[in-house]
Design an enzyme around this catalytic site. Sequence first.
Site, PDB file in Angstrom:
ATOM      1  N   ALA A 131       1.292  -0.995   0.069  1.00 11.70           N
ATOM      2  CA  ALA A 131      -0.181   0.008  -0.400  1.00 11.70           C
ATOM      3  C   ALA A 131       0.771   1.157   0.012  1.00 11.70           C
ATOM      4  CB  ALA A 131      -0.721  -0.009   1.138  1.00 11.70           C
ATOM      5  N   TYR A 132       2.023   1.173   0.514  1.00 12.92           N
ATOM      6  CA  TYR A 132       3.159   2.228   1.105  1.00 12.92           C
ATOM      7  C   TYR A 132       3.409   2.874  -0.659  1.00 12.92           C
ATOM      8  CZ  TYR A 132       6.855   5.298   1.785  1.00 12.92           C
ATOM      9  OH  TYR A 132       7.773   6.544   1.831  1.00 12.92           O
ATOM     10  N   GLY A 133       3.862   1.631  -1.229  1.00 14.79           N
ATOM     11  CA  GLY A 133       4.271   2.443  -2.676  1.00 14.79           C
ATOM     12  C   GLY A 133       3.252   2.866  -3.976  1.00 14.79           C
TER      13      GLY A 133
END
Length: 308
Positions: A131-133
């Site tokens: 989810a971060y990327g």
Amino acid sequence: MSKEGAAATRLAVTGATGFVGGAVRRAAEDAGWSVLGLGRRAGADRRWDITDGPLTDPPDVDAVVHCAGSASDTADRRAQWAANVEGTANVLASFPGARFVHVSTASVYDPLRPTALADEDRAPVARYPDAYGASKAAAERLVRARRPDAVVLRPHAVYGPGDTTLLPRVLAAVRGGTLVAVGDGTQRISLTSVDNLAQACLLAARGGATGVFNITDDAPVPLADALAAVLAARGVAARVRFVPLAVAFPLACAAELAHRWRGAGGAPRLTRYAARHLARERTLDITRARTELGYRPSPTSFAGAATW
Ligand SMILES: NC(=O)c1ccc[n+]([C@@H]2O[C@H](COP(=O)([O-])OP(=O)(O)OC[C@H]3O[C@@H](n4cnc5c(N)ncnc54)[C@H](OP(=O)(O)O)[C@@H]3O)[C@@H](O)[C@H]2O)c1
């Protein structure tokens, strides 16, 4: 950056209560700029949760360095999207007339392949397993679509005084005199001192350049050397044991599940994101930043890390 060379700039810094934003704020103040620090915690000049919507009475500034966001690889997907994408939309809407410097991340490069002296055109990619990327790539796309004159900076593995992520996690992962790391240790990694990143932010905020820039220290280092240097600088006597990704990945899955089951805060010792990320070369080409921004980074160094 000297006071002499800098035109007086009125700067807003989002995430000024955090690690990167705090360093940007200090560097700008040292350069004689007038700085308004935004954040949710005490210590901000002005409290603003960027997920609440645009500011109704934004300050008049020349430039904004947007550092606020969720930098965690374990945060809930919805919260990460709200902070990194919707929050960025609200910051853009609040400062339509100011130069816009967006602090992105090298996590927008393909996490499933090595990043070997990648230039800026190799990202964003079509899909991200984390989810971060995904949220940081979406934020970049948003910034570039709404503000073609913006500067997007992609630092990798930021360290230095006030580090909330990298150094604490490396130190917390030492157990029984051993630090387990992924790969074989020879894989090279580009690190970024927070002072180098702050220098890039100020160069970008001054104006002149637009586009996307990789930001790292002067040259990459082998992961084994970087970990040995961190441990030595902190006076931690630990042996680094490298394990292949095929071993580390299932361990990371188990660590994340156990962490979630216990309902513990913070991050587990090892995550799938970290395992995948560290197992391969992660190096960036910073030629564009050197030539177009005038970026002059110092080499990787953990001198002084005993007091971080
Ligand atoms: N650290 C790294 O290694 C690294 C590497 C590459 C890129 N980056 C990028 O650098 C940026 C800053 O990361 P960091 O390491 O400085 O993280 P950090 O220390 O956790 O700081 C995050 C900052 O963002 C603010 N923030 C988070 N959610 C917010 C919200 N909803 N509304 C307003 N402010 C909010 C926090 O404010 P409060 O604390 O006041 O709530 C804090 O000031 C992130 O965009 C991250 O993607 C970091």
